[in-house]
Design a protein around this motif. Structure first.
Motif, PDB file in Angstrom:
ATOM      1  N   VAL A 197       0.229   5.466   0.588  1.00  0.00           N
ATOM      2  CA  VAL A 197      -0.781   6.432   1.121  1.00  0.00           C
ATOM      3  C   VAL A 197      -0.227   7.395   0.768  1.00  0.00           C
ATOM      4  CG1 VAL A 197      -1.560   7.271   2.508  1.00  0.00           C
ATOM      5  CG2 VAL A 197      -1.096   4.891   3.817  1.00  0.00           C
ATOM      6  N   THR A 214      -7.685  -1.440   7.158  1.00  0.00           N
ATOM      7  CA  THR A 214      -7.562  -0.046   7.151  1.00  0.00           C
ATOM      8  C   THR A 214      -8.982   0.447   7.493  1.00  0.00           C
ATOM      9  OG1 THR A 214      -6.589  -1.125   4.841  1.00  0.00           O
ATOM     10  CG2 THR A 214      -6.201   1.209   5.720  1.00  0.00           C
ATOM     11  N   SER A 264      -0.103  10.299   4.961  1.00  0.00           N
ATOM     12  CA  SER A 264       1.125  10.637   3.766  1.00  0.00           C
ATOM     13  C   SER A 264       2.608  10.329   3.159  1.00  0.00           C
ATOM     14  CB  SER A 264       0.489  12.307   2.840  1.00  0.00           C
ATOM     15  OG  SER A 264       0.735  12.837   1.867  1.00  0.00           O
ATOM     16  N   CYS A 310      -2.723   0.027  -3.900  1.00  0.00           N
ATOM     17  CA  CYS A 310      -2.376  -0.905  -3.573  1.00  0.00           C
ATOM     18  C   CYS A 310      -2.603  -1.930  -4.851  1.00  0.00           C
ATOM     19  CB  CYS A 310      -4.268  -1.634  -2.625  1.00  0.00           C
ATOM     20  SG  CYS A 310      -3.227  -3.348  -1.973  1.00  0.00           S
ATOM     21  N   TYR A 336      -5.356   6.019  -1.134  1.00  0.00           N
ATOM     22  CA  TYR A 336      -4.084   5.085  -0.885  1.00  0.00           C
ATOM     23  C   TYR A 336      -4.412   4.032  -2.057  1.00  0.00           C
ATOM     24  CZ  TYR A 336      -8.030   1.552   0.546  1.00  0.00           C
ATOM     25  OH  TYR A 336      -9.231   1.459   0.232  1.00  0.00           O
ATOM     26  N   TYR A 343       1.255  -1.582   0.056  1.00  0.00           N
ATOM     27  CA  TYR A 343       0.049   0.206   0.372  1.00  0.00           C
ATOM     28  C   TYR A 343       0.832   1.399   0.051  1.00  0.00           C
ATOM     29  CZ  TYR A 343      -3.442  -2.743   1.478  1.00  0.00           C
ATOM     30  OH  TYR A 343      -4.867  -3.679   1.327  1.00  0.00           O
TER      31      TYR A 343
END
Length: 131
Positions: A67, A99, A85, A111, A109, A65
């Protein structure tokens, strides 16, 4: 779920869009539109105070992930890990995960999923400089 639109496709590549990320909400998977064969990629947002509606793990795929904005927590095998972030989180297939957005702005985000232990070459070992 947001729609991913194919913009161009040719032998060897494809280009798609999910639209303006500033107004993006929900989740969009791009594998089927781009025709990827080694990874799945999705864009996601969680509104303030919301979380993914279920815990889950994977059979084969690890996830990474990235962000983009907002603040939240990843709940990984019961441990709450704060993210914001710029955070990058790798999760092995067997790890239970969820999450949650903890801030007052959406958690946004990307993924990326790929089969665990399948990376044989990358960037400099796979790239060929052309003259």
């Amino acid at each position: 779920m947001n729609k991913v639109e194919l913009q161009k496709s040719a032998v060897g590549y494809s280009v798609a869009t999910v639209g303006n990320l500033a107004s993006f909400e929900g989740k969009a998977f791009v594998k089927d539109v781009l025709g990827t064969t080694s990874i799945e990629l999705s864009f996601g947002t969680l509104a303030p105070g919301t979380s993914v509606p279920f815990f889950h793990h994977h059979k084969q795929n690890e996830e990474v992930y990235v962000v983009l904005s907002g603040t939240g927590v990843f709940i990984l095998d019961g441990e709450e890990v704060p993210v914001s972030s710029g955070s990058i989180v790798r999760i092995a297939p067997e790890v239970s995960r969820n999450t949650k957005c903890t801030g007052d702005k959406p958690l946004e985000y990307i993924c990326i999923q790929g089969k665990a232990n399948s990376l044989e070459q990358y960037t400099m070992t796979d790239g060929v400089v052309e003259e």
